[in-house]
Design a protein around this motif. Structure first.
Motif, PDB file in Angstrom:
ATOM      1  N   ARG A  88      13.967  -8.168 -27.059  1.00 46.40           N
ATOM      2  CA  ARG A  88      14.109  -9.285 -26.121  1.00 46.40           C
ATOM      3  C   ARG A  88      12.836 -10.113 -26.170  1.00 46.40           C
ATOM      4  NH1 ARG A  88      14.813  -6.827 -20.842  1.00 46.40           N
ATOM      5  NH2 ARG A  88      13.999  -4.945 -21.777  1.00 46.40           N
ATOM      6  N   ARG A  89      12.996 -11.368 -26.543  1.00 45.21           N
ATOM      7  CA  ARG A  89      11.870 -12.293 -26.658  1.00 45.21           C
ATOM      8  C   ARG A  89      11.952 -13.311 -25.524  1.00 45.21           C
ATOM      9  NH1 ARG A  89      14.244 -11.866 -31.773  1.00 45.21           N
ATOM     10  NH2 ARG A  89      12.942 -10.699 -33.247  1.00 45.21           N
ATOM     11  N   TYR A  90      10.873 -13.399 -24.759  1.00 49.59           N
ATOM     12  CA  TYR A  90      10.802 -14.341 -23.643  1.00 49.59           C
ATOM     13  C   TYR A  90       9.721 -15.378 -23.928  1.00 49.59           C
ATOM     14  CZ  TYR A  90      13.612 -11.007 -21.025  1.00 49.59           C
ATOM     15  OH  TYR A  90      14.619 -10.171 -20.613  1.00 49.59           O
ATOM     16  N   ILE A  91       9.932 -16.571 -23.412  1.00 49.59           N
ATOM     17  CA  ILE A  91       9.010 -17.684 -23.615  1.00 49.59           C
ATOM     18  C   ILE A  91       8.305 -18.015 -22.308  1.00 49.59           C
ATOM     19  CG2 ILE A  91       8.831 -20.120 -24.272  1.00 49.59           C
ATOM     20  CD1 ILE A  91      11.625 -19.665 -25.695  1.00 49.59           C
ATOM     21  N   LEU A  92       7.004 -18.290 -22.405  1.00 44.47           N
ATOM     22  CA  LEU A  92       6.241 -18.910 -21.316  1.00 44.47           C
ATOM     23  C   LEU A  92       5.983 -20.342 -21.749  1.00 44.47           C
ATOM     24  CD1 LEU A  92       5.552 -15.836 -20.819  1.00 44.47           C
ATOM     25  CD2 LEU A  92       3.434 -16.668 -19.830  1.00 44.47           C
ATOM     26  N   TYR A 128      18.645 -23.350 -21.868  1.00 42.33           N
ATOM     27  CA  TYR A 128      17.840 -22.276 -21.279  1.00 42.33           C
ATOM     28  C   TYR A 128      17.797 -22.402 -19.760  1.00 42.33           C
ATOM     29  CZ  TYR A 128      16.270 -21.184 -25.977  1.00 42.33           C
ATOM     30  OH  TYR A 128      16.233 -20.822 -27.293  1.00 42.33           O
ATOM     31  N   GLU A 129      17.675 -21.257 -19.097  1.00 40.36           N
ATOM     32  CA  GLU A 129      17.529 -21.209 -17.644  1.00 40.36           C
ATOM     33  C   GLU A 129      16.051 -21.010 -17.334  1.00 40.36           C
ATOM     34  OE1 GLU A 129      18.648 -18.279 -13.919  1.00 40.36           O
ATOM     35  OE2 GLU A 129      19.791 -18.102 -15.781  1.00 40.36           O
ATOM     36  N   LEU A 130      15.498 -21.915 -16.539  1.00 42.33           N
ATOM     37  CA  LEU A 130      14.071 -21.865 -16.244  1.00 42.33           C
ATOM     38  C   LEU A 130      13.797 -21.038 -14.995  1.00 42.33           C
ATOM     39  CD1 LEU A 130      13.170 -25.580 -17.005  1.00 42.33           C
ATOM     40  CD2 LEU A 130      13.005 -23.593 -18.516  1.00 42.33           C
ATOM     41  N   VAL A 131      12.845 -20.125 -15.114  1.00 43.59           N
ATOM     42  CA  VAL A 131      12.357 -19.354 -13.977  1.00 43.59           C
ATOM     43  C   VAL A 131      11.020 -19.981 -13.609  1.00 43.59           C
ATOM     44  CG1 VAL A 131      11.572 -17.104 -13.170  1.00 43.59           C
ATOM     45  CG2 VAL A 131      13.480 -17.251 -14.785  1.00 43.59           C
ATOM     46  N   ASP A 132      11.002 -20.695 -12.495  1.00 42.54           N
ATOM     47  CA  ASP A 132       9.786 -21.402 -12.091  1.00 42.54           C
ATOM     48  C   ASP A 132       8.734 -20.422 -11.591  1.00 42.54           C
ATOM     49  OD1 ASP A 132      10.442 -24.148 -12.625  1.00 42.54           O
ATOM     50  OD2 ASP A 132      11.870 -24.025 -10.974  1.00 42.54           O
ATOM     51  N   ILE A 133       7.537 -20.539 -12.156  1.00 48.70           N
ATOM     52  CA  ILE A 133       6.384 -19.760 -11.730  1.00 48.70           C
ATOM     53  C   ILE A 133       5.452 -20.750 -11.028  1.00 48.70           C
ATOM     54  CG2 ILE A 133       4.475 -18.271 -12.454  1.00 48.70           C
ATOM     55  CD1 ILE A 133       7.339 -17.119 -12.932  1.00 48.70           C
ATOM     56  N   PRO A 134       5.382 -20.687  -9.691  1.00 51.42           N
ATOM     57  CA  PRO A 134       4.642 -21.700  -8.939  1.00 51.42           C
ATOM     58  C   PRO A 134       3.127 -21.548  -9.106  1.00 51.42           C
ATOM     59  CG  PRO A 134       5.427 -19.990  -7.466  1.00 51.42           C
ATOM     60  CD  PRO A 134       5.992 -19.678  -8.827  1.00 51.42           C
ATOM     61  N   LEU A 190      16.436 -16.772 -20.331  1.00 52.43           N
ATOM     62  CA  LEU A 190      15.479 -17.016 -19.240  1.00 52.43           C
ATOM     63  C   LEU A 190      14.133 -17.394 -19.830  1.00 52.43           C
ATOM     64  CD1 LEU A 190      16.053 -14.056 -16.732  1.00 52.43           C
ATOM     65  CD2 LEU A 190      16.814 -16.422 -16.522  1.00 52.43           C
ATOM     66  N   VAL A 191      13.593 -18.515 -19.375  1.00 54.24           N
ATOM     67  CA  VAL A 191      12.293 -19.005 -19.830  1.00 54.24           C
ATOM     68  C   VAL A 191      11.389 -19.150 -18.616  1.00 54.24           C
ATOM     69  CG1 VAL A 191      11.086 -20.988 -20.840  1.00 54.24           C
ATOM     70  CG2 VAL A 191      13.253 -20.195 -21.829  1.00 54.24           C
ATOM     71  N   PHE A 192      10.185 -18.605 -18.712  1.00 56.11           N
ATOM     72  CA  PHE A 192       9.219 -18.710 -17.614  1.00 56.11           C
ATOM     73  C   PHE A 192       8.517 -20.058 -17.699  1.00 56.11           C
ATOM     74  CE2 PHE A 192       9.688 -14.157 -18.457  1.00 56.11           C
ATOM     75  CZ  PHE A 192      10.117 -13.750 -17.200  1.00 56.11           C
ATOM     76  N   PHE A 193       8.775 -20.892 -16.688  1.00 55.21           N
ATOM     77  CA  PHE A 193       8.217 -22.245 -16.652  1.00 55.21           C
ATOM     78  C   PHE A 193       7.049 -22.256 -15.669  1.00 55.21           C
ATOM     79  CE2 PHE A 193       7.875 -26.740 -15.938  1.00 55.21           C
ATOM     80  CZ  PHE A 193       8.197 -27.282 -17.169  1.00 55.21           C
ATOM     81  N   VAL A 194       5.838 -22.259 -16.221  1.00 51.69           N
ATOM     82  CA  VAL A 194       4.623 -22.158 -15.417  1.00 51.69           C
ATOM     83  C   VAL A 194       4.238 -23.554 -14.917  1.00 51.69           C
ATOM     84  CG1 VAL A 194       2.231 -21.368 -15.397  1.00 51.69           C
ATOM     85  CG2 VAL A 194       3.926 -20.159 -16.809  1.00 51.69           C
ATOM     86  N   ALA A 195       4.221 -23.704 -13.588  1.00 49.71           N
ATOM     87  CA  ALA A 195       3.924 -25.003 -12.977  1.00 49.71           C
ATOM     88  C   ALA A 195       2.434 -25.320 -13.073  1.00 49.71           C
ATOM     89  CB  ALA A 195       4.348 -25.000 -11.507  1.00 49.71           C
ATOM     90  N   ARG A 196       2.143 -26.602 -13.093  1.00 46.01           N
ATOM     91  CA  ARG A 196       0.753 -27.067 -13.127  1.00 46.01           C
ATOM     92  C   ARG A 196       0.059 -26.724 -11.817  1.00 46.01           C
ATOM     93  NH1 ARG A 196       0.462 -32.247 -12.631  1.00 46.01           N
ATOM     94  NH2 ARG A 196       2.574 -32.376 -11.876  1.00 46.01           N
ATOM     95  N   TRP A 197      -1.215 -26.433 -11.915  1.00 48.25           N
ATOM     96  CA  TRP A 197      -2.051 -26.158 -10.736  1.00 48.25           C
ATOM     97  C   TRP A 197      -2.422 -27.441 -10.020  1.00 48.25           C
ATOM     98  CZ3 TRP A 197      -4.280 -21.692  -8.738  1.00 48.25           C
ATOM     99  CH2 TRP A 197      -4.040 -20.539  -9.449  1.00 48.25           C
TER     100      TRP A 197
END
Length: 190
Positions: A2-6, A156-162, A117-124
């Motif tokens: 299983r390969r996941y993307i950030l 892709y389904e984005l998993v938002d990382i706040p 599922l793709v981990f979408f890292v939000a900007r600081w």
């Protein structure tokens, strides 16, 4: 495997999170574009990301890294970016959609190389330009929007990382991966 993307805009904290995940025992793959830029700058190229061949160089390195990882690396691999990010970069930069880029995006999407599922890292917030990251806050926001659209348009389904503490952000990803482990185990037994 299983390969996941950030993914996310430049300066959002992906690499910090990726390194924290590696410390927790996950198999991780560093960002190819940053390595291509570093290699080219070491050769005296001031702005390699503006060169027409940049996109293809990144695609080649991403493909090599994805192919070279051992399959027995714990069942989960985490990638700092993917060919979809390279597509987003090309759109952001106004670079052409090369044959290599089109072929690789089609391959990873149609073959399901990466998990949906793709981990979408939000900007600081304002990160400011640095030598490897020459991008303003307005451009970072635009890049973030283009990345989001590119992934969603590829299904892709984005998993938002706040925004937040890197440990907390890493915990969020770790929790999702644990839930995914349970889901995959249940599917295997059904």
């Amino acid at each position: 495997m299983r390969r996941y993307i950030l993914t996310g805009a430049p300066g959002c904290g992906k690499t910090t999170i990726l390194h924290a995940l590696a410390e927790r025992g996950y198999s991780v793959v560093e960002e190819a574009a940053a390595d291509v830029v570093a290699q080219q700058r070491a050769l005296g190229v001031e702005a390699p990301e503006e060169d027409a061949g940049f996109v293809d160089a990144v695609i080649r390195l991403q493909h090599e890294r994805q192919q070279q990882l051992p399959i027995d690396s714990g069942g989960v691999q985490l990638f700092d970016r993917s060919p979809i990010c390279t597509l987003a970069f090309a759109r952001y930069s106004g670079l052409p959609m090369t044959r290599a880029l089109r072929t690789e995006v089609n391959r990873v999407v149609q073959s399901g190389i990466y998990q949906p599922l793709v981990f979408f890292v939000a900007r600081w917030g304002p990160a400011g330009p640095t030598p490897p990251r020459r991008i303003s806050e307005a451009d970072a926001k635009r890049s973030e929007e283009i990345h989001r659209t590119a992934y969603e348009s590829c299904g892709y389904e984005l998993v938002d990382i706040p925004p937040g503490d890197p440990d907390h952000r890493t915990d969020l990803i770790d929790d999702v991966l644990a839930d995914e482990d349970v889901r995959f185990s249940e599917e295997a037994w059904s």
